[in-house]
Design an enzyme around this catalytic site. Structure first.
Site, PDB file in Angstrom:
ATOM      1  N   LYS A  79       0.839  -1.195   0.000  1.00  0.00           N
ATOM      2  CA  LYS A  79       0.000   0.000   0.000  1.00  0.00           C
ATOM      3  C   LYS A  79       0.877   1.249   0.000  1.00  0.00           C
ATOM      4  O   LYS A  79       1.926   1.271   0.669  1.00  0.00           O
ATOM      5  CB  LYS A  79      -0.920  -0.021   1.234  1.00  0.00           C
ATOM      6  CG  LYS A  79      -1.977   1.088   1.261  1.00  0.00           C
ATOM      7  CD  LYS A  79      -2.898   0.937   2.470  1.00  0.00           C
ATOM      8  CE  LYS A  79      -3.955   2.019   2.546  1.00  0.00           C
ATOM      9  NZ  LYS A  79      -4.844   1.862   3.719  1.00  0.00           N
ATOM     10  N   SER A 154      -9.753   1.905   2.705  1.00  0.00           N
ATOM     11  CA  SER A 154      -8.880   2.656   1.833  1.00  0.00           C
ATOM     12  C   SER A 154      -7.829   1.813   1.117  1.00  0.00           C
ATOM     13  O   SER A 154      -7.222   2.293   0.161  1.00  0.00           O
ATOM     14  CB  SER A 154      -8.186   3.759   2.621  1.00  0.00           C
ATOM     15  OG  SER A 154      -7.301   3.205   3.584  1.00  0.00           O
ATOM     16  N   SER A 178      -9.939  -0.331   6.858  1.00  0.00           N
ATOM     17  CA  SER A 178      -9.340  -0.226   5.522  1.00  0.00           C
ATOM     18  C   SER A 178      -8.710  -1.476   4.953  1.00  0.00           C
ATOM     19  O   SER A 178      -8.395  -1.507   3.767  1.00  0.00           O
ATOM     20  CB  SER A 178      -8.310   0.880   5.506  1.00  0.00           C
ATOM     21  OG  SER A 178      -8.972   2.101   5.348  1.00  0.00           O
TER      22      SER A 178
HETATM   23  N1  GLN Z   1     -13.163   4.540   6.169  1.00  0.00           N
HETATM   24  C1  GLN Z   1     -12.501   4.850   7.406  1.00  0.00           C
HETATM   25  C2  GLN Z   1     -12.025   6.287   7.373  1.00  0.00           C
HETATM   26  O1  GLN Z   1     -12.198   6.899   6.392  1.00  0.00           O
HETATM   27  C3  GLN Z   1     -11.375   3.908   7.678  1.00  0.00           C
HETATM   28  C4  GLN Z   1     -10.196   4.178   6.860  1.00  0.00           C
HETATM   29  C5  GLN Z   1      -8.988   3.393   7.255  1.00  0.00           C
HETATM   30  O2  GLN Z   1      -9.083   2.370   7.946  1.00  0.00           O
HETATM   31  N2  GLN Z   1      -7.830   3.923   6.881  1.00  0.00           N
HETATM   32  O3  GLN Z   1     -11.510   6.778   8.303  1.00  0.00           O
END
Ligand code: GLN
Length: 485
Positions: A79, A154, A178
């Site tokens: 990532k 994400s 995410s």
């Molecule tokens: N969707 C969640 C956020 O926007 C989690 C994102 C993540 O785990 N990086 O914060």
């Protein structure tokens, strides 16, 4: 079946028998990237030449029967919020568009030292802020099962790459879901380890008390292979726990006889797509028929998770992202009057809408006069949520739950409605607030799109999570089908 579609476990066995070479797998993966990347856009950067060089090194170690680890020679995607010296690390943001870190993140260093081959850096929501990969400065990733749908976020690039055969396994990160959400939406397996299990050194911070690095793969065993390499104490991250993890892959196969599994009553309520609900309840009864003891448990404060999470995560983000001022690294606005204007323009041009929204929300939650009402209250809710899990784990050994209230949604469907987007995380954020390990595992398909089930465990008990996951995978036939062809 092509090499790029096989599990890491199977490829590792073939490599050890000398039946294939790492170079063949890398060729196969990059051929697939050539075929599908244009429509999926799982990667921000790829590196064929460097990958081939690493594959050759892995091949010669394998030939001498001295592979560095279980992952030797296996194409792995990373990532783009994990620092890599050999490739720019953008975090999906314009502000880091051309940033090449001077060091590798510990998780990256460990897989590279383990002889893994890095295919490239995967697309993500900007700074991890999103649930669909649509907030990336580099454009969205699309769901490999149907390009009109989002892959989740994400870590959408990592999950889509694994699902499409553009990588065999991948590293992801999970602050509020995410790893689990995109794994569910793309039909692959993803594990978010216990907070402190994997070093965060070199992970570009979003919300430091919630962020955790983890693994995405095509099977539970593949995730366990990656986790076994990246876990463990790191003196460079003071929150990394000095807890040993002897992940013996064999112990995954111990089965689930007598294991107590809980279904949180508060999770199976209105708002959960009935098709997803049926699949998860079906999975629970499958586990029960095979020796697990399933019972309902209660997580009474579950309803506060989203508000607590979106206050704590944004508060921490507003502080973490203060460092992007155009001075030390990354994008800097040109032609400015003075330093103040340089800060302002750099940040307003360098960050996208969602990131700015979060910085404003977090700054507000932390501001004098509001701190007690928002940030402190959220921390209190966090403590209650954690206590709910402690109580539940007095009665059961693991929990099963939905990953998301619904199936993958269409690109653009929730982009104009941040609250709708936040609600997608309703089943995942509690786990981060409580610091627990949790996995997402495929549990069926609806209208050609995958659905996932979540398995949650006690702190530092990844083993039980993996065990339940592996047992379910075998019972459900997913693992065996992949191995056959
Ligand atoms: N969707 C969640 C956020 O926007 C989690 C994102 C993540 O785990 N990086 O914060």
């Amino acid at each position: 079946m092509e090499l790029c579609d096989q599990t890491a476990a199977r490829l590792a066995a073939l490599l050890r028998k000398g039946e294939i070479r790492s170079r063949d797998i890398v060729e196969s993966v990059f051929r697939r990237i050539g075929e599908r990347e244009e429509s999926i856009h799982a990667y921000i950067s790829t590196g064929y030449d460097a990958a081939m060089k690493q594959a050759e090194e892995a091949d010669s170690a394998l030939l001498k029967k001295t592979p560095a680890s279980v992952l030797a020679g296996i194409p792995t995607a990373v990532k783009d919020n994990l620092c890599t010296r050999q490739m720019r690390t953008t975090c999906g943001s314009r502000i880091l568009e051309n940033y090449v870190p001077p060091y590798d993140a510990t998780a990256v260093k460990r897989i590279m030292e383990g002889g893994a081959v890095m295919t490239g850096k995967t697309n993500m929501d900007e700074f991890g802020m999103g649930s669909s990969t649509e907030t990336s400065f580099f454009g969205p990733t699309r769901n490999p099962w149907n390009p009109e749908f989002v892959p989740g976020g994400s870590s959408g690039g990592s999950a889509a790459a694994v699902a499409a055969g553009e990588a065999i396994v991948a590293l992801g990160t999970d602050t509020g879901g995410s790893i689990r959400l995109p794994s569910a939406y793309c039909g692959v397996v993803g594990i978010k380890p216990t907070y402190g299990r994997v070093s965060r050194y070199g992970l570009i911070s979003y919300a430091s008390s919630l962020d955790q690095v983890g693994a995405i793969g095509r099977s539970v065993e593949d995730c366990a292979m990656v986790l076994s390499l990246i876990c463990g104490h790191d003196p460079r991250d003071t929150t990394s726990a000095p807890v040993k993890m002897d992940l013996v892959l064999e112990s995954l196969k111990k089965g689930i006889k007598g294991l107590r599994i809980g279904l949180p009553a508060e999770y199976f309520v209105e708002g959960l797509d009935p098709r997803v609900k049926d699949m998860i309840l079906g999975a629970a009864s499958l586990l029960e028929r095979n020796g697990a003891r399933v019972k309902e448990v209660s997580l009474p404060h579950a309803g506060h998770a989203i508000s607590a999470y979106y206050l704590i995560a944004t508060a921490e983000a507003s502080s973490n992202l203060a460092r992007y001022d155009g001075v030390k690294y990354g994008f800097r606005a040109e032609e400015v009057r003075d330093t103040l204007q340089m800060y302002e323009l750099t940040r307003s041009m360098g960050f996208g809408r969602e990131v700015k929204r979060r910085i404003m929300l977090g700054t507000y939650a932390l501001s004098a006069g509001y701190y007690d009402a928002y940030y402190l209250k959220a921390q209190e809710a966090r403590a209650l949520i954690r206590r709910d899990f402690d109580k539940a784990f007095e009665q059961v050994d693991s929990l099963i739950a939905p990953v998301s209230p619904g199936l993958p949604f269409r690109l653009g469907e929730k982009m104009d409605d941040p609250l709708q987007m936040y609600l997608v995380d309703v089943y995942t954020v509690s786990v981060n607030l409580a610091g627990l390990p949790a996995m997402s595992i495929p549990c069926g398909m609806v209208d050609g799109l995958p659905a996932g089930m979540q398995i949650i465990g006690r702190p530092f008990d990844e083993e039980t999570v993996l065990r339940v996951g592996h047992a379910y995978e075998q019972l459900n036939g997913a693992g065996s089908k992949k191995e056959e062809s």
